[in-house]
Design a protein around this motif. Structure first.
Motif, PDB file in Angstrom:
ATOM      1  N   LEU A 108      -7.105  -1.343  -1.527  1.00 28.97           N
ATOM      2  CA  LEU A 108      -6.163  -0.419  -0.893  1.00 28.97           C
ATOM      3  C   LEU A 108      -6.890   0.449   0.132  1.00 28.97           C
ATOM      4  N   ALA A 111      -7.955  -1.646   3.143  1.00 32.78           N
ATOM      5  CA  ALA A 111      -6.792  -1.946   3.994  1.00 32.78           C
ATOM      6  C   ALA A 111      -6.488  -0.747   4.894  1.00 32.78           C
ATOM      7  N   GLU A 112      -6.494   0.441   4.295  1.00 39.13           N
ATOM      8  CA  GLU A 112      -6.210   1.645   5.077  1.00 39.13           C
ATOM      9  C   GLU A 112      -7.275   1.845   6.159  1.00 39.13           C
ATOM     10  N   GLU A 115      -6.872  -0.658   8.997  1.00 36.60           N
ATOM     11  CA  GLU A 115      -5.707  -0.257   9.798  1.00 36.60           C
ATOM     12  C   GLU A 115      -5.999   0.943  10.691  1.00 36.60           C
ATOM     13  N   SER A 138     -12.560  -9.071   1.848  1.00 35.58           N
ATOM     14  CA  SER A 138     -11.780  -8.475   2.939  1.00 35.58           C
ATOM     15  C   SER A 138     -12.457  -8.612   4.296  1.00 35.58           C
ATOM     16  N   LYS A 412      -1.622  -7.337   1.623  1.00 38.70           N
ATOM     17  CA  LYS A 412      -1.247  -5.938   1.396  1.00 38.70           C
ATOM     18  C   LYS A 412      -0.075  -5.766   0.434  1.00 38.70           C
TER      19      LYS A 412
END
Ligand SMILES: [Zn+2]
Length: 445
Positions: A108, A111-112, A115, A138, A412
């Motif tokens: 998580l 991913a943030e 982004e 990832s 996601k």
């Protein structure tokens, strides 16, 4: 043949605190590296092309201090002082975590970060093997440290950290590196710090530690050891290897000279420090003394985001306010804290800038937004106007990990489901069980 050609993009380069834009250039990538930056490279020379028109190519942002998996505890401990934050919330809650929870929390957080254009992170947490797994899958770049506390199981912790280092240092094509992570002088005894320092020397790796977060910690260190946390870290051998010290908010001029003399990098996490009301490192004095200062987010339980540009922006604003001088921490220097200085802090010498020969870690930032137009100064737009959602595409080690806001290496929806399914269990608080105990420190003691 190039593997990838990014066409017609404005390229941000920063040298000695001065940003430069190369307008409408192409960036050619082969393997893991940038191999050419020039106008109008023939697309026939590339296997794949990306249209960069209207976008700014920036060096991938470097987060120099984080606890990625604390994404799971975003918003659980708000508006409480640091003692209560640790003893009442975080350390009891962390006893609920399994390695699998840490894995999903790490995904998580990663991913943030992707982004938000972050391509490298120095992380400090336990179950670090689960984080390494998430980093490997990832495509993220990371410098990992397994958090160590003093206690009855010191010997086992050190053995596990050693084994983790041997397994993961240099893994994933050198996208993953490992340093040792003693938590702090208030949770590790001097003799344990000495053993950790010795182990780092044996393994040929660095140290990542929290130092001098509060005035009370410094007072307690003076009372218990007759020296500041910085001097204690030096005398226990932690600065004989490359080191990142996080926070370092409360330091004397002697401490700053010690940090500079030993090449210790300071990871400032201004949002955490302001939010907990504990003080922010004297960045301007440190930089003037030759200390490498870099930007970190810290964990999402204190920062609430892994948006490195937000932290950099806050630090620039704070330094201008604190020094009553708008010229302090200008745009180029501030952006360097989140790029080239981060690379120096992590001793990762081929990241942090968009130059031929560097690792291809970069983000493309959309500039045709209402909040960034008109684009008089792209670097100013990036630091003071941009939002994480403006980041369209991210490349790490030559691999596209997000394209047009779609994450390509992280599922996601699944990550969000896995995290949601865990939250009720993870937020059960039993304050009789804690990862460690934050000592009762009265300010000015
Ligand atoms: Zn931290």
């Amino acid at each position: 043949m190039y593997d990838l050609l990014i066409q017609r993009v404005d390229v941000l380069q920063i040298a000695n605190g001065t940003p430069t834009i190369l307008p409408q250039h192409d960036i050619a990538i082969t393997g893991q590296r940038i191999v050419a930056i020039a106008p109008a490279i023939s697309p026939g020379l590339a296997h794949e092309t990306l249209d960069g028109a209207g976008q700014l190519a920036i060096p991938g942002l470097i987060n120099s201090h984080a606890h990625i998996a604390m994404s799971l505890f975003r918003g659980v401990a708000e508006d409480v002082p640091i003692e209560e934050w640790f003893n009442g919330f975080i350390w009891p809650l962390e006893t609920n975590l399994t390695p699998e929870d840490v894995y999903w929390g790490a995904l998580l957080g990663i991913a943030e970060m992707i982004e938000a254009g972050v391509t490298c992170v120095a992380d400090h947490y336990f179950a670090a093997d689960a984080i390494a797994q998430a980093v490997q899958e990832s495509g993220m770049r990371a410098l990992l440290a397994w958090t160590l506390f003093s206690g009855a199981d010191e010997h086992d912790q050190l053995a596990r950290a050693r084994q983790f280092t041997e397994q993961w240092h240099g893994a994933a094509g050198d996208r993953i590196r490992v340093w040792m992570g003693p938590h702090a002088p208030y949770t590790c005894t001097p003799s344990f710090l000495r053993r950790v320092g010795q182990t780092a020397r044996e393994l040929g790796v660095g140290i990542h530690i929290h130092l001098a977060e509060t005035a009370a910690q410094v007072a307690q260190s003076m009372a218990a050891h007759g020296q500041s946390p910085v001097q204690l870290a030096r005398d226990t051998g932690l600065f004989e290897v490359p080191a990142i010290a996080a926070h370092v908010a409360h330091v004397s001029s002697d401490d700053i000279a010690t940090l500079a003399a030993h090449g210790v990098a300071v990871a400032v996490t201004p949002k955490t420090e302001m939010k907990l009301g504990i003080g922010v490192a004297p960045v301007t004095a440190m930089r003037a003394a030759g200390v490498t200062v870099a930007i970190g987010s810290d964990g999402a339980a204190s920062n609430n985001t892994y948006d490195v540009l937000e932290s950099a922006r806050l630090l620039a604003l704070l330094e201008k306010l604190r020094n009553s001088d708008a010229r302090v921490l200008p745009i180029g220097a501030t952006l360097e804290l989140a790029t080239a200085a981060g690379a120096r802090a992590l001793r990762w010498d081929d990241i942090g800038g968009l130059q031929v020969g560097a690792r291809a870690d970069l983000a493309l930032v959309q500039c045709a937004t209402a909040h960034t137009q008109p684009l008089h100064d792209p670097a100013a737009a990036l630091l003071y106007s941009s939002q994480p959602a403006d980041v369209s595409t991210v490349i790490i080690d030559g691999r596209i990990v997000m394209r047009d806001r779609v994450l390509l290496t992280i599922d996601k929806p699944r990550v969000l489901r896995e995290v949601a399914a865990r939250i009720e269990r993870l937020t059960q608080r039993q304050t009789t069980q804690r990862m460690a105990v934050y000592p009762e420190l009265a300010a000015g003691e």
